[in-house]
Scaffold this motif. Sequence first.
Motif, mmCIF file in Angstrom:
data_model
loop_
_atom_site.group_PDB
_atom_site.id
_atom_site.type_symbol
_atom_site.label_atom_id
_atom_site.label_comp_id
_atom_site.label_asym_id
_atom_site.label_seq_id
_atom_site.Cartn_x
_atom_site.Cartn_y
_atom_site.Cartn_z
ATOM 1 N N ARG A 38 33.050 81.965 43.359
ATOM 2 C CA ARG A 38 32.079 80.873 43.267
ATOM 3 C C ARG A 38 32.113 79.967 44.498
ATOM 4 N N LEU A 39 30.928 79.675 45.030
ATOM 5 C CA LEU A 39 30.739 78.625 46.024
ATOM 6 C C LEU A 39 30.183 77.391 45.330
ATOM 7 N N PHE A 40 30.654 76.217 45.724
ATOM 8 C CA PHE A 40 30.158 75.000 45.094
ATOM 9 C C PHE A 40 30.031 73.890 46.126
ATOM 10 N N ASP A 41 29.216 72.900 45.803
ATOM 11 C CA ASP A 41 28.895 71.821 46.729
ATOM 12 C C ASP A 41 30.154 71.096 47.193
ATOM 13 N N GLY A 50 34.617 97.500 49.418
ATOM 14 C CA GLY A 50 35.567 97.095 48.392
ATOM 15 C C GLY A 50 35.938 95.621 48.467
ATOM 16 N N VAL A 51 34.931 94.768 48.719
ATOM 17 C CA VAL A 51 35.203 93.335 48.896
ATOM 18 C C VAL A 51 34.424 92.525 47.863
ATOM 19 N N ARG A 52 34.763 91.245 47.784
ATOM 20 C CA ARG A 52 34.143 90.324 46.836
ATOM 21 C C ARG A 52 32.833 89.750 47.377
ATOM 22 N N ARG A 72 34.575 89.959 53.384
ATOM 23 C CA ARG A 72 33.840 89.393 52.247
ATOM 24 C C ARG A 72 32.359 89.349 52.599
ATOM 25 N N VAL A 73 31.556 89.235 51.572
ATOM 26 C CA VAL A 73 30.117 89.103 51.720
ATOM 27 C C VAL A 73 29.711 87.766 51.106
ATOM 28 N N PRO A 83 22.547 97.160 43.033
ATOM 29 C CA PRO A 83 23.328 96.659 41.884
ATOM 30 C C PRO A 83 24.434 95.708 42.333
ATOM 31 N N LEU A 84 24.470 94.555 41.701
ATOM 32 C CA LEU A 84 25.422 93.525 42.099
ATOM 33 C C LEU A 84 26.784 93.748 41.457
ATOM 34 N N PRO A 85 27.844 93.279 42.103
ATOM 35 C CA PRO A 85 29.152 93.361 41.470
ATOM 36 C C PRO A 85 29.174 92.621 40.138
#
Length: 386
Positions: free
Chosen positions: A209-212, A143-145, A121-122, A202-204
């Motif tokens: 989602r990351l969240f607090d 091929g990762v998210r 993952r990135v 170019p972004l996927p």
Amino acid sequence: MVARDASLLHPIKMAKKFNPPSYDMSLADHGFDATEYRGLTYPLGEHAPEIGELYHLLPDIGWTRLPVPGNLRHINIWLLADEDEHGEGVAIVDTGLQLPDTIAAWEKLFAGPLKDKRVTRVIVTHFHPDHVGMAGWLCKKFGVRLWMNRTEWLMARMLTADIRNAPPEEAIGQMRLAGWDEARLENMRQKGWGNFAKAVSPLPLGHVRLFDEQLLTIGHRKWRILTGGGHTPEHSCLYDEDNKIIIAGDQILPRITSNVSMMASEPEANPLAEWLESIEKFKLRMHDDTLVLPAHGEPFHGVQQRLDYLAKGHYDRLDKLEAALKQRPHRAVDCFGILFDRDIDDSVYGLATGEAMAHLQYLEKSGRIPVKIIDNVQWFGGANNF
């Protein structure tokens, strides 16, 4: 403590006069002499990997650097041993600018120390192009998210899509409010609009989602997502509470202060208030022996002192600025000599304007200084000075 056999990253070449390190959480046994500077301790001294090389801080945490033009010169990239349904691999935290030299450095890593290592993952801490610039390239290659805070991802998507022949009139108007003269405004018009997209692949279409306060498992570690504001709207830091390590991005830097600016997309915001609130939040969460892995500079200990210093610097400048404004009204561009300990040339004029506006907005919104618009220019000063 991480297992001793967690060697998912290839061994790398150490500096010639040192033997390969043994690992402990203080980094005391790496063979380097720790140094101290302004109250902070750098356990590796001035040692850092070269561009495109990989250094093991710990068996499951790798460190490399990628080039950044200008005074920053580099960005730190962190590679974390990871596991998913397909087995072992490496998670990448932050990605560098989309530049030929950056691509060459990544290719060097994948042909060398990361050869045959699968990227799982990135992860990107925030939307600035030196952090998100190669995220799309890496995600497509493997091929990762993309894992990123929703607001930061949306900012990046918006800015990469917003390409025009000339700046929008709202942006010109904001610079006029700050006190830019017509020659500088015309130069801004001639440069077009959309430089952000030039530095970002170019972004996927989608992201994770990351969240607090989210708890994220990467390999054998659990990382708490701590979100800060001010530098960007919702900057994500990764905090290993058990082992006292934080991947801090630009939220906590050792030797430079992060830019806190007004953004064209949110002209009524109060980013400096968000920044100072975030400092207090991180002070409550961080142990002082936490190892800080910053985006720029070297890993360090002394996070409480550094956070205090960052806050004090802004509060001192706010007091100094308020005193000057009570003597006579200022535009944002008149405040550079008060706020900055360097000459402001064309290369940083926009950044300086944004930071000056953030400080003035803080004073105005806290009721310390009034503002008045005269001929499309904002003047900040004591109530009796207009």
